[in-house]
Every structure is written in C-alpha cells, then in structure tokens.
Design an enzyme around this catalytic site. Structure first.
Site, PDB file in Angstrom:
ATOM      1  N   CYS A   2       3.938  -7.831   4.998  1.00 42.21           N
ATOM      2  CA  CYS A   2       4.723  -9.041   4.747  1.00 42.21           C
ATOM      3  C   CYS A   2       3.749 -10.134   4.323  1.00 42.21           C
ATOM      4  O   CYS A   2       2.535  -9.936   4.321  1.00 42.21           O
ATOM      5  CB  CYS A   2       5.419  -9.463   6.027  1.00 42.21           C
ATOM      6  SG  CYS A   2       6.393  -8.157   6.770  1.00 42.21           S
ATOM      7  N   ARG A  26       3.997  -8.808  -1.455  1.00 40.49           N
ATOM      8  CA  ARG A  26       3.755  -8.152  -0.162  1.00 40.49           C
ATOM      9  C   ARG A  26       5.046  -7.680   0.494  1.00 40.49           C
ATOM     10  O   ARG A  26       5.029  -7.072   1.562  1.00 40.49           O
ATOM     11  CB  ARG A  26       3.011  -9.100   0.780  1.00 40.49           C
ATOM     12  CG  ARG A  26       1.712  -9.664   0.211  1.00 40.49           C
ATOM     13  CD  ARG A  26       1.034 -10.583   1.197  1.00 40.49           C
ATOM     14  NE  ARG A  26       0.716  -9.877   2.411  1.00 40.49           N
ATOM     15  CZ  ARG A  26      -0.377  -9.118   2.556  1.00 40.49           C
ATOM     16  NH1 ARG A  26      -1.222  -8.998   1.562  1.00 40.49           N
ATOM     17  NH2 ARG A  26      -0.608  -8.468   3.670  1.00 40.49           N
ATOM     18  N   TRP A  72       8.668  -7.204   4.346  1.00 47.37           N
ATOM     19  CA  TRP A  72       8.876  -5.803   3.994  1.00 47.37           C
ATOM     20  C   TRP A  72       9.214  -5.131   5.304  1.00 47.37           C
ATOM     21  O   TRP A  72       8.382  -5.061   6.212  1.00 47.37           O
ATOM     22  CB  TRP A  72       7.619  -5.189   3.369  1.00 47.37           C
ATOM     23  CG  TRP A  72       7.836  -3.790   2.886  1.00 47.37           C
ATOM     24  CD1 TRP A  72       8.462  -3.403   1.728  1.00 47.37           C
ATOM     25  CD2 TRP A  72       7.477  -2.581   3.555  1.00 47.37           C
ATOM     26  NE1 TRP A  72       8.493  -2.036   1.627  1.00 47.37           N
ATOM     27  CE2 TRP A  72       7.892  -1.501   2.733  1.00 47.37           C
ATOM     28  CE3 TRP A  72       6.825  -2.297   4.749  1.00 47.37           C
ATOM     29  CZ2 TRP A  72       7.689  -0.172   3.083  1.00 47.37           C
ATOM     30  CZ3 TRP A  72       6.616  -0.972   5.102  1.00 47.37           C
ATOM     31  CH2 TRP A  72       7.053   0.074   4.282  1.00 47.37           C
ATOM     32  N   ASN A  98       2.762 -10.920  10.220  1.00 52.15           N
ATOM     33  CA  ASN A  98       2.549  -9.786   9.321  1.00 52.15           C
ATOM     34  C   ASN A  98       1.768  -8.756  10.117  1.00 52.15           C
ATOM     35  O   ASN A  98       0.676  -9.057  10.612  1.00 52.15           O
ATOM     36  CB  ASN A  98       1.760 -10.213   8.076  1.00 52.15           C
ATOM     37  CG  ASN A  98       1.332  -8.988   7.257  1.00 52.15           C
ATOM     38  OD1 ASN A  98       2.038  -7.981   7.261  1.00 52.15           O
ATOM     39  ND2 ASN A  98       0.181  -9.054   6.625  1.00 52.15           N
ATOM     40  N   GLY A  99       2.315  -7.550  10.256  1.00 56.66           N
ATOM     41  CA  GLY A  99       1.603  -6.492  10.981  1.00 56.66           C
ATOM     42  C   GLY A  99       2.581  -5.678  11.812  1.00 56.66           C
ATOM     43  O   GLY A  99       3.790  -5.779  11.662  1.00 56.66           O
ATOM     44  N   GLU A 458      -0.904  10.799 -11.386  1.00 58.77           N
ATOM     45  CA  GLU A 458      -0.788   9.334 -11.497  1.00 58.77           C
ATOM     46  C   GLU A 458       0.416   8.952 -12.350  1.00 58.77           C
ATOM     47  O   GLU A 458       1.185   8.056 -11.997  1.00 58.77           O
ATOM     48  CB  GLU A 458      -2.078   8.750 -12.064  1.00 58.77           C
ATOM     49  CG  GLU A 458      -2.071   7.250 -12.259  1.00 58.77           C
ATOM     50  CD  GLU A 458      -1.701   6.448 -11.006  1.00 58.77           C
ATOM     51  OE1 GLU A 458      -1.764   6.996  -9.892  1.00 58.77           O
ATOM     52  OE2 GLU A 458      -1.307   5.283 -11.173  1.00 58.77           O
ATOM     53  N   LYS A 462       3.874   6.797 -11.108  1.00 63.69           N
ATOM     54  CA  LYS A 462       4.457   5.636 -11.824  1.00 63.69           C
ATOM     55  C   LYS A 462       5.950   5.843 -12.029  1.00 63.69           C
ATOM     56  O   LYS A 462       6.774   4.977 -11.765  1.00 63.69           O
ATOM     57  CB  LYS A 462       3.773   5.452 -13.189  1.00 63.69           C
ATOM     58  CG  LYS A 462       2.331   5.014 -13.134  1.00 63.69           C
ATOM     59  CD  LYS A 462       2.141   3.634 -12.591  1.00 63.69           C
ATOM     60  CE  LYS A 462       1.588   3.431 -11.260  1.00 63.69           C
ATOM     61  NZ  LYS A 462       0.674   3.936 -10.442  1.00 63.69           N
ATOM     62  N   GLU A 465       7.896   5.616  -8.673  1.00 66.80           N
ATOM     63  CA  GLU A 465       7.969   4.343  -7.935  1.00 66.80           C
ATOM     64  C   GLU A 465       8.715   3.258  -8.695  1.00 66.80           C
ATOM     65  O   GLU A 465       9.202   2.320  -8.076  1.00 66.80           O
ATOM     66  CB  GLU A 465       6.596   3.857  -7.513  1.00 66.80           C
ATOM     67  CG  GLU A 465       5.633   3.488  -8.595  1.00 66.80           C
ATOM     68  CD  GLU A 465       4.309   2.972  -8.000  1.00 66.80           C
ATOM     69  OE1 GLU A 465       4.311   2.379  -6.915  1.00 66.80           O
ATOM     70  OE2 GLU A 465       3.281   3.175  -8.645  1.00 66.80           O
ATOM     71  N   HIS A 481       3.509  30.793  -9.699  1.00 69.19           N
ATOM     72  CA  HIS A 481       3.409  31.206  -8.279  1.00 69.19           C
ATOM     73  C   HIS A 481       4.505  30.559  -7.453  1.00 69.19           C
ATOM     74  O   HIS A 481       4.348  30.380  -6.248  1.00 69.19           O
ATOM     75  CB  HIS A 481       2.023  30.838  -7.744  1.00 69.19           C
ATOM     76  CG  HIS A 481       0.915  31.508  -8.493  1.00 69.19           C
ATOM     77  ND1 HIS A 481       0.640  32.855  -8.381  1.00 69.19           N
ATOM     78  CD2 HIS A 481       0.064  31.034  -9.440  1.00 69.19           C
ATOM     79  CE1 HIS A 481      -0.356  33.172  -9.190  1.00 69.19           C
ATOM     80  NE2 HIS A 481      -0.725  32.098  -9.840  1.00 69.19           N
ATOM     81  N   LYS A 581       3.302  -4.424  -2.703  1.00 72.79           N
ATOM     82  CA  LYS A 581       2.034  -4.232  -3.410  1.00 72.79           C
ATOM     83  C   LYS A 581       0.903  -3.843  -2.469  1.00 72.79           C
ATOM     84  O   LYS A 581       0.052  -3.043  -2.817  1.00 72.79           O
ATOM     85  CB  LYS A 581       1.655  -5.526  -4.139  1.00 72.79           C
ATOM     86  CG  LYS A 581       0.396  -5.425  -4.980  1.00 72.79           C
ATOM     87  CD  LYS A 581       0.557  -4.471  -6.122  1.00 72.79           C
ATOM     88  CE  LYS A 581      -0.682  -4.362  -6.979  1.00 72.79           C
ATOM     89  NZ  LYS A 581      -0.565  -3.288  -7.980  1.00 72.79           N
TER      90      LYS A 581
HETATM   91  C1  AGP Z   1       0.448   2.514  -6.925  1.00 71.58           C
HETATM   92  O1  AGP Z   1       1.173   2.210  -8.090  1.00 71.58           O
HETATM   93  C2  AGP Z   1       1.140   2.052  -5.674  1.00 71.58           C
HETATM   94  N1  AGP Z   1       1.468   0.690  -5.740  1.00 71.58           N
HETATM   95  C3  AGP Z   1       0.391   2.445  -4.415  1.00 71.58           C
HETATM   96  O2  AGP Z   1       0.286   3.849  -4.418  1.00 71.58           O
HETATM   97  C4  AGP Z   1      -1.030   1.873  -4.257  1.00 71.58           C
HETATM   98  O3  AGP Z   1      -1.901   2.462  -5.195  1.00 71.58           O
HETATM   99  C5  AGP Z   1      -1.534   2.203  -2.855  1.00 71.58           C
HETATM  100  O4  AGP Z   1      -0.684   1.586  -1.922  1.00 71.58           O
HETATM  101  C6  AGP Z   1      -2.988   1.763  -2.607  1.00 71.58           C
HETATM  102  O5  AGP Z   1      -3.071   0.376  -2.716  1.00 71.58           O
HETATM  103  P1  AGP Z   1      -4.557  -0.277  -2.779  1.00 71.58           P
HETATM  104  O6  AGP Z   1      -5.193   0.249  -4.032  1.00 71.58           O
HETATM  105  O7  AGP Z   1      -4.324  -1.748  -2.798  1.00 71.58           O
HETATM  106  O8  AGP Z   1      -5.297   0.189  -1.553  1.00 71.58           O
END
Ligand code: AGP
Length: 586
Positions: A2, A26, A72, A98-99, A458, A462, A465, A481, A581
């Site tokens: 958060c 966040r 969040w 936050n936590g 990767e 994308k 998400e 397999h 994020k």
């Molecule tokens: C990637 O698009 C995501 N937002 C997520 O997987 C991100 O890479 C992951 O949470 C790691 O974040 P960081 O690089 O800030 O540690």
C-alpha cells in the site's frame, strides 16, 4: 503493498490527494484520508482509485495536518470499512499502515476479550485499537514492541499536533520543506514541496512536526540523520502524449540503453564494476521475482556463456527456503526494479546471514535492496510507473550483460551500442492485427528454446498481467512430453526462434502442433523460407543483433503486442486488476 502519506501545512487535503496519486502504483483497491484541524478529524474513504476519493473530498486551504492511504488488499475484502485510515476505539487516534502484522489475530482476540469492537477485518485496524488518547514516543515504542511483522505507520491524534511514525521492512521517508513537512512510502511525493529527505530505517520510530523531526532507533536512542538530496529529474511526471505509461516506457528502453552505455563508460561506474571483479567467488546466485526473476535467468545464461563457475537462478520467494550452499565464496545478485520487493529483501537478508557477497541491480538507488547490498548496480531506467515492467527488464538484461563481460575481461560497450542503435519496436499495424486475434483467445501457448524460452516466459507474463489471458509457456522440446495435449483446433501458438542452431528444431516442434489444429505465429530473426512462411499464420521478423542480446530485441516487440491486446480488451495496462507495482508483502 500500500502507499501511505502524511502532511503538515496548508491545503492538506490537496497535498494528500496529490501524494496518493503518486503512490497509486502501490495499490488502488481503495483510498482514504483523515485531516486534523482545531481538534477535529475530517475523514473520507472510497473504494477504487484515488480519483474516486478526490471526487468525495472537500478541500480546505487552511493549515492542518493529515494522513492518507491507498490500499492493495491483503487482509479483508475491498470495502469502505477496510479502507484506511483506521481508528482507535474512541476515534481520537487515526492510523495508516503499509505492511503485514503477522500476530494480528492474537492481538485482536486479546482486545476483543476486553470488549474492544472491530468494525473491519484488517490487521491494520488492530494497531489503531492498541492506541488511545494523546500520543507520545513512549506509546509508539510500546506499540512496535507488541507488533510482529512489517509496517510503515503514520499516526495522528486529536490531542497532538504531530505525525508519529514507525517503520520495519516497509519503505518510509520523511521530509521537511520551507512551509510544510511530509512523510511517505516514496520520496516522489516530496517533489515540489521539499528538496531533501530522510530515509527511515528498520526498527526506527519518531515524531514529525512542521519544522523538525525526531528519530528513535530500535535501541530507543535518538538518531541524528543526514538528509539525502531529492533528485528531482528522477521523478519525471506525465505520459508525454502516450495514452498509457506502459507504451511510453516500452519506447523509453532505447534511452535506458543510452543511459547505461553512458554511465558505465564513466570512471565512476567502471570503478564500481571493477569492485565486483575483486569479489572472490566460486558460485553465483541470481535472485528476483516476476520479471526480475526472468532477467536473472538471462543473467544466468550470460554467466554460463562467459564465466566458468556454477551459476544458479532462484525465485526470491523460494530462495531462503532451500538448503543451498551459501557461504563467503557465494556471490548473490539480487535483481529488483523497485528495490522494495519484500521476498527479495528477505532473500538478501538470508544470504547476508550466510556470509555471501551481495550485489544488487535496481532502478531506485535509495531503495532498501540497493542500500543493503555491498555493491548496487543501477539500471538508470527512470521511474517505471506502469505495473507491467518493460524498460526495467531491458535495463536489467543490459547490466547483466555488461557484468558478465566485465567479469570475463571482455568489451561490452560496442554490443550495447549497436543494440541501442538498432532497437526496433516492430510494425505497429501488424502487431495490432495479431493483438486483435489474441484478444479473443482465452488461452495462448508460447514455446522457445534457450534464450527464447526465457523471453517467452517474460512475454507470457506481460500478456497474463495486463490482458488476463491464460498464457502458458513450454520449452519447445517439452511439448511432446505432455503439454501438446493442450493443443486443440485453433489454439494460438507463439513460436520464438532466434537462436540459429536451435531454429530448425523449434520450427519442427511447431509443426507438431500445426498438425493438431494450432494457429502458428513465428517470431524470428532467421531467414524464413517460403515453406516455413506457408506453414505459419503470422510471421514477425525481428532485427538481428548480438545473439546474447536477442532477448532484448525480441521482448520489446512482445511487450507492445501484450499492450495492444490489453488496449483491445479495454483493460487498464498501467493498473491491471489485482496487481500493484511494488510487492511489499511476502
Ligand atoms: C512484472 O511486470 C511485474 N510487475 C512483477 O512480476 C515484478 O517484476 C515483480 O513484482 C518484481 O518487482 P521488482 O522488480 O520491483 O522487485
């Protein structure tokens, strides 16, 4: 994860809302604020974005102090009751958090036995219920001694004119301007109001007034801190004409490569790289989450190709739960865009306890991970606002590439320069057409071998998400397999084939699915013969570059593809559902 903010000065509501907008990356499930003027609280809360809270808030210009929060959800549903701020039983203390409070059930039931009523389901409300009346540093000290877990608190009371705070493993910063003072989860909130800031360290708590701040450390001693200059240029705002931050940040990858080339050619950063070469190690671990983990897989291959040592790559959420050989001869490279991912911090702490040497690759030089590392290698990507990491992945790969070359005594600049010059983001119209097709799919299969398998991981993340499509990745050779059973009439198979010695094998793996009804999309830098062209429904040619840097050239195209799919599906590429994020919960 958060975002919290506190403000003392004029126009409190406006300043809190502006700060929340900077913290929305966040988490954006709900938001709320509490402002104290003349001994009374003004409180507003809303579900959804900060914009919703702004619509409800009555702003006043007169002096006051306040705290605010964007959430969040971790404990408790997304409801107004669970939105922060949370309040003491008599409502005279307000708190944002936050936590994660790990022992909140035990604390909550003890309070309920004393007749305390809880209006919500959150762990954070328990902290508020442990407080009452006039606040003091002693009360904050007692609070943090009861709490197990992670926290960044900002707390106010109707009986005080200060903001109290406490921090453990969740980011928290304090700043004093010429006519205001602030506290926040990210220094970007201070831009325009203050030109320096103080990071709060784990175990510290304190009190913030308009003109001064008191820090107390975990041994209950007053701490005198040096402030850090706020690098205003770092916190650039706006989408520069793009519809979403994500598309802007994809295109910024070129600048990121330029920044890396320029900085790592300078004596200062060359010296930093040399410091890494002085580390005596016989094994390497790359550790990260999500995209950062994928960058670690790329780094692992770079090191396998260039450095004859044992190289491993682990997900941070797994790393500290394995009995790996970890000692003074281990080099651990922690990769994190935000530098605040709590799984990665926990892994770094574990590696440190085992005596390993710690290098971090981050995008935020004042972040927890960057500060804990023995050596931090910046990626110079500038703020990455969109939840989906794009330019940061490019920066991480580039720094890992140059690190592998420096450690093996090779040149690294020329390859990066040609990559930057030739970086090609693909044919928009063609990508949009294929995105339209993908948008109607509920399942997409990616296959690749070697580097292409990692790039597929990767690209698939994308797509998942930001467009919510069930995207699956298999090493091409693994299809037969088992996973080939997933293929049915019309299944879309995206085939990455940029490694020449694996090209034919991968093409043949794709043909195995074609005969079972799959629709094929080829992404390659190799020559596409007429025969191959006939078999594939879509072909994207990517510009050739150094083979080890092909993942970068390929991923920028697939980042754009995922972006266009999200736009076609009308999701929000910058703020996709359920995500944030920076993941500061384990
Ligand atoms: C990637 O698009 C995501 N937002 C997520 O997987 C991100 O890479 C992951 O949470 C790691 O974040 P960081 O690089 O800030 O540690």
């Amino acid at each position: 994860m958060c975002g919290i903010i506190g403000y003392i000065g004029n126009n409190v509501e406006q300043k809190l809302l502006k700060g929340l907008e900077k913290l929305e990356y966040r988490g954006y499930d709900s938001a709320g604020l509490c402002v104290l003027r003349h001994g009374n609280f003004y409180v507003e809360k809303s579900k959804g974005s900060v914009e919703k809270l702004r619509e409800k808030t009555c702003v006043k210009s007169e002096f006051g102090l306040g705290i605010a929060h964007t959430r969040w959800a971790t404990h408790g549903k997304i409801t107004i009751e669970n939105a922060h701020p949370h309040f003491s039983s008599k409502g005279e203390v307000a708190l944002v958090h936050n936590g994660i409070i790990e022992n909140f059930e035990e604390l909550k039931s003890a309070l309920e036995e004393k007749g305390v009523y809880f209006y919500g389901e959150t762990d954070s409300e328990v902290a508020a219920k442990l407080l009452s009346g006039r606040l003091s540093l002693k009360k904050i000290q007692n609070l943090v001694k009861k709490i197990k877990g992670t926290y960044a608190f900002a707390i106010i009371s109707k009986k005080n004119n200060s903001i109290y705070f406490a921090k453990n493993k969740s980011p928290l910063y304090v700043a004093i301007g010429k006519d205001c003072s602030m506290i926040a989860s990210d220094p970007s909130c201070f831009v325009g109001a203050c030109d320096s800031f103080y990071p709060v360290d784990d175990g510290e708590y304190g009190k913030l007034d308009l003109k001064k701040v008191v820090f107390i450390d975990k041994h209950d001693k007053v701490v005198l801190k040096k402030s850090k200059k706020l690098d205003i240029d770092y916190f650039v705002d706006g989408k520069n004409g793009y519809e979403h931050f994500m598309l802007k940040e994809i295109y910024e990858s070129k600048n990121v490569l330029g920044n890396i080339i320029q900085n790592y050619s300078s004596p200062l950063y060359k010296k930093l790289l040399e410091k890494v070469t002085e580390i005596d190690f016989n094994r390497v671990y790359f550790v990260g989450c999500g995209t950062a983990y994928h960058a670690g897989l790329i780094g692992q291959r770079y090191f396998m190709n260039n450095i004859k040592k044992d190289v491993f790559c682990e997900r941070a959420s797994e790393f500290s739960y394995q009995n790996r050989i970890l000692d003074q001869k281990s080099l651990c490279v922690f990769i994190s865009q935000s530098g605040e991912t709590i799984d990665t911090i926990a892994s770094l702490d574990y590696a440190k306890r085992c005596g390993a040497k710690i290098v971090s690759i981050t995008n935020v030089s004042y972040s927890t991970i960057a500060c804990k590392a023995d050596i931090n290698l910046p990626i110079f990507a500038g703020p990455e606002i969109a939840v989906a990491s794009t330019k940061a992945f490019v920066g991480q790969c580039a720094v890992l590439f140059l690190l592998s070359k420096v450690l093996s005594g090779q040149n690294y600049i020329d390859d990066l320069v040609s990559l930057k010059e030739d970086l090609d983001f693909g044919d928009d119209e063609k990508l949009k057409r294929f995105a339209k097709k993908l948008a109607s799919e509920d399942k997409v299969l990616f296959i690749g071998r070697g580097f292409d398998y990692i790039t597929s991981l990767e690209a698939s993340l994308k797509l998942k998400e930001i467009s919510y499509i069930n995207s699956i990745v298999e090493p091409s050779g693994e299809l037969k397999h088992g996973p080939i059973a997933l293929v049915e009439e019309g299944t879309i198979l995206v085939v990455l084939a940029t490694e020449s010695e694996l090209f034919i094998k991968t093409i043949n793996n794709a043909y195995e699915t074609k005969s079972r009804g799959a629709k094929l999309c080829l992404v390659t830098n190799q020559i596409v013969t007429e025969t191959i062209q006939k078999e594939f429904d879509y072909v994207f040619k990517v510009k050739n570059t150094t083979s080890e840097l092909m993942p970068v050239q390929t991923i920028v195209l697939l980042q754009k593809l995922a972006y266009y799919v999200a736009v076609t599906k009308k999701t929000n590429p910058d703020k996709p559902r359920n995500l944030a994020k920076s993941v500061t919960v384990e």
